[in-house]
Design a protein around this motif. Structure first.
Motif, short mmCIF file in Angstrom:
data_model
loop_
_atom_site.label_atom_id
_atom_site.label_comp_id
_atom_site.label_asym_id
_atom_site.label_seq_id
_atom_site.Cartn_x
_atom_site.Cartn_y
_atom_site.Cartn_z
N TYR A 163 6.06 1.25 -9.83
CA TYR A 163 4.80 1.09 -8.50
C TYR A 163 3.60 1.04 -9.71
O TYR A 163 3.24 2.05 -10.44
CB TYR A 163 4.86 2.13 -7.82
N LEU A 164 2.77 0.12 -9.41
CA LEU A 164 1.35 -0.13 -10.12
C LEU A 164 0.41 0.98 -9.73
O LEU A 164 0.57 1.53 -8.55
CB LEU A 164 0.82 -1.56 -10.02
N CYS A 165 -0.50 1.10 -10.52
CA CYS A 165 -1.71 1.83 -9.95
C CYS A 165 -2.70 0.95 -9.31
O CYS A 165 -2.61 -0.19 -9.07
CB CYS A 165 -2.42 2.35 -11.05
N LYS A 166 -3.45 1.77 -8.70
CA LYS A 166 -4.80 0.98 -7.91
C LYS A 166 -5.67 -0.01 -8.24
O LYS A 166 -6.25 -0.63 -7.52
CB LYS A 166 -5.26 2.13 -7.07
N ASP A 167 -5.50 0.00 -9.76
CA ASP A 167 -6.29 -0.91 -10.60
C ASP A 167 -5.20 -2.22 -10.81
O ASP A 167 -5.80 -3.06 -11.46
CB ASP A 167 -6.97 -0.30 -11.80
N SER B 118 -2.88 1.65 -16.96
CA SER B 118 -3.71 2.15 -16.46
C SER B 118 -4.20 3.69 -16.73
O SER B 118 -3.50 4.37 -16.96
CB SER B 118 -3.41 2.41 -14.97
N PRO B 119 -5.70 3.77 -16.95
CA PRO B 119 -6.23 4.88 -16.99
C PRO B 119 -6.24 5.89 -15.77
O PRO B 119 -6.40 7.15 -15.98
CB PRO B 119 -7.75 4.70 -17.55
N PHE C 111 2.07 10.80 -8.38
CA PHE C 111 1.64 10.13 -7.28
C PHE C 111 0.08 9.76 -6.97
O PHE C 111 0.11 8.92 -6.10
CB PHE C 111 2.28 10.76 -5.93
N ASP C 112 -0.70 10.17 -7.77
CA ASP C 112 -2.32 10.00 -7.55
C ASP C 112 -2.45 8.46 -7.98
O ASP C 112 -1.83 8.11 -9.06
CB ASP C 112 -2.95 10.92 -8.05
N ASN C 113 -3.32 7.78 -7.21
CA ASN C 113 -3.89 6.45 -7.71
C ASN C 113 -2.68 5.52 -7.67
O ASN C 113 -2.86 4.69 -8.53
CB ASN C 113 -4.51 6.70 -8.84
N ARG C 114 -1.57 5.49 -7.01
CA ARG C 114 -0.60 4.40 -7.06
C ARG C 114 -0.86 3.67 -5.89
O ARG C 114 -1.55 3.94 -4.90
CB ARG C 114 0.72 5.16 -7.00
N ASP C 115 -0.19 2.43 -6.13
CA ASP C 115 -0.19 1.51 -5.00
C ASP C 115 0.46 2.30 -3.80
O ASP C 115 1.36 3.12 -3.82
CB ASP C 115 0.89 0.34 -5.30
N PRO C 116 -0.26 2.00 -2.44
CA PRO C 116 0.20 2.79 -1.42
C PRO C 116 1.51 2.80 -0.98
O PRO C 116 2.05 3.70 -0.26
CB PRO C 116 -0.72 2.07 -0.23
N ARG C 117 2.32 1.59 -1.41
CA ARG C 117 3.75 1.66 -0.92
C ARG C 117 4.50 2.66 -1.69
O ARG C 117 5.68 3.10 -1.47
CB ARG C 117 4.19 0.42 -1.23
N CYS C 118 3.97 3.15 -2.81
CA CYS C 118 4.66 4.30 -3.38
C CYS C 118 4.88 5.61 -2.69
O CYS C 118 5.89 5.84 -2.43
CB CYS C 118 3.81 4.74 -4.77
N THR C 119 3.68 6.11 -1.95
CA THR C 119 3.80 7.14 -1.36
C THR C 119 4.47 6.83 0.13
O THR C 119 4.64 7.80 1.00
CB THR C 119 2.58 7.92 -1.02
#
Length: 578
Positions: free
Chosen positions: A307-311, A318-319, A327-335
């Protein structure tokens, strides 16, 4: 507006398929006293939509003749971890006697035989059923026949092809037809269905396949066979119908309470009230141990790290990625697909940390023993992950009835984009198709490109990578990953890697927790195919190798013809290597 069966079909029509499940699948006959009026034809067509023929996330298996069970199709892929056990596919031991091979072949041909019987007996209804209605019933049967043959040529390659009712002697003499020839017949059947099926149904009518379903399924098999122009045109035709749209909330879309949404193009409904529900063992397998589930069978670290990060960047670039808070700052489909640590799940706080020996029960307001921690229960998840997608409180009981979704609009959009990319047409419609799917995950309009990591114009190879990762994030736990790694020829790479998980509790505390390295000790590198590499963590003694996976590229891209078929038909040849 969608393609499903209404509830009234589910109760009595499983019995309409009077085929003996122990007969050879190519030798089924038809009743001489049936198909004479609209009611009988409706019942015969309804039999073709028995859920056992259509499930895509479950694979039918059997341990004894006539007794059928199932397993999650994602077990065949790198998206799944079931403690330290493997499927025949991931263990590299698929054979002509593997249960999913023999049952998959059998069920497909049983359904084809039943579809052929409808087509070949329509003349019996002349005088009682209009020509237009007869074409409609023929279209339904040909849609089903095409879909079953599509599954067969994808898994087995060349297969016996027939459209008439066979006697036993004729069935035992069939040879394999080249899959390219079968594909053309599949297209013909789908085209007939497209021409003669409705765009939608009224609220009171029985709902079988629609025009859009035939277009979408034609696009799928064309894409799988590398026929990109046909795949592009068929998926574009679905988009142009204007009757489907993405459901606003990704997580809610898959729940059993969400019935008949506009995103669903073709599905077979389940209903607990009408005794059509997910097999109990399968509903318990991915649910947590604290609610009575098995806690065995969940998302792999391989999937989690894809799963990509939100950037819009992978975790190793990704920083925004923090291995301590993965789980933080991941594509919403991750969580939406995997339960985040220290969040409420099925009435309890989910915390797989080995030192979290008690957790909060939200219904009682009290703490109780945490069976989802390996510090309490040795059989809790071996990698600390558990599925969230599709699951809600309904899964805690013995029966749950989520629809068996065969194809949905997000798949059509991504099929269109993939076909365009493979054809080298990297225009705005290609980007828009991907972005519609991605933006839905973020809950925004795809044109609001500053509110989510929109896909922008890029070279073909880069867009191909983007599309493939998008499909993995979008279709996790839907049975789509297996077909993707097979057709992309990625299985030999992703299924020849080890399956990793957490260390045993004592070592985990010493090597990870006391050093402040929970949850991931390191950020694993991720390659261009979205494949994470955990070998450095393993070499450092920070993770456990649960079991190696094995895939033999010399043969496993096709399934073997069942041994039972080879033994009774001298004209059937076996696939190479089996």
């Amino acid at each position: 507006m969608k393609t499903t069966l209404t509830a009234c079909i589910l109760t009595g029509l499983l019995a309409i398929g009077c085929n003996d499940m122990n007969l050879n699948p190519l030798s089924e006959g038809s009743s001489e006293n049936w198909y004479s009026n609209e009611e009988e034809l409706t019942m015969a067509v309804a039999n073709l939509y028995n859920v056992i023929y259509w499930e895509t996330d479950l694979t039918r298996i059997t341990s004894t003749p006539g007794s059928y069970e199932s397993e999650w199709t994602d077990k065949f892929t790198d998206d799944w971890t079931a403690r330290a056990t493997l499927s025949d596919v991931t263990a590299g031991i698929t054979s002509s006697q593997s249960a999913f091979v023999t049952v998959g072949w059998s069920f497909a041909y049983k359904c084809i035989a039943a579809a052929n019987a409808v087509v070949n007996n329509l003349d019996k209804s002349i005088g009682s059923v209009t020509e237009e209605k007869r074409k409609y019933f023929e279209a339904q049967a040909r849609f089903v026949r095409a879909s079953q043959y599509a599954k067969l040529i994808f898994h087995f390659g060349d297969v016996p092809y027939y459209t008439v009712t066979l006697n036993i002697d004729e069935a035992f003499q069939l040879a394999r037809t080249p899959k390219t020839e079968v594909l053309q017949h599949i297209y013909e059947d789908y085209d007939f269905a497209i021409a003669n099926l409705p765009v939608s149904y009224g609220g009171s009518e029985l709902k079988f396949a629609t025009k859009g379903a035939a277009m979408a399924m034609k696009a799928r098999i064309a894409l799988y066979m590398g026929d990109y122009t046909v795949a592009r045109d068929a998926s574009r035709a679905v988009m142009d119908l204007g009757v489907y749209e993405l459901y606003p909330d990704y997580y809610t879309y898959f729940l059993s309470k969400t019935k008949n949404p506009d995103e669903t193009i073709f599905a077979i409904p389940r209903s607990v009230a009408l005794k059509s529900f997910l097999p109990t063992g399968r509903s318990k397998e991915p649910t947590t141990r604290i609610v009575g589930g098995f806690g065995n069978g969940g998302p792999s670290w391989d999937l989690f790290c894809s799963y990509l990060c939100k950037d819009g960047l992978p975790i190793d670039e990704s920083p925004l990625f923090n291995p301590r808070q993965p789980f933080d700052n991941r594509d919403p489909r991750c969580t939406a697909s995997i339960v985040e640590f220290q969040t409420e799940w099925l009435g309890f706080m989910f915390q797989p940390h080995p030192d979290s020996l008690e957790v909060l029960n939200f219904s009682t307001g009290r703490y109780q023993s945490n069976q989802d921690s390996r510090g309490v229960d040795q059989y809790a998840s071996y990698n600390a992950l558990t599925w969230k997608k599709k699951i809600d409180e309904d899964w805690i009981g013995l029966q749950t009835g989520p629809d068996a979704i065969v194809i949905r609009y997000a798949d059509v959009l991504l099929m269109y984009a993939e076909a365009q990319i493979e054809l080298g047409i990297l225009d705005q419609t290609t980007l828009d198709a991907i972005n519609q799917v991605r933006a839905r995950a973020y809950g925004v309009d795809y044109k609001s490109t500053t509110l989510y990591p929109a896909v922008e114009s890029a070279p073909q190879a880069d867009l191909r990578k983007t599309l493939r990762i998008e499909r993995r994030m979008e279709f996790a736990f839907e049975g789509r990953r297996y077909a993707d790694i097979i057709r992309w020829k990625l299985a030999e790479k992703v299924l020849n890697t080890p399956m990793y998980g957490m260390l045993e509790v004592t070592d985990l505390r010493e090597q990870v927790i006391k050093k402040g390295l929970w949850f991931f000790p390191q950020t694993p590198p991720v390659d261009d195919d979205g494949v994470a590499d955990f070998s450095a963590m393993y070499a450092a003694g920070q993770v456990a190798l649960l079991t190696p996976r094995k895939f033999d590229a010399s043969k496993q891209y096709l399934w073997p013809i069942p041994a039972t078929e080879i033994l009774i038909n001298k004209n059937l040849t076996q696939n190479p290597g089996y």
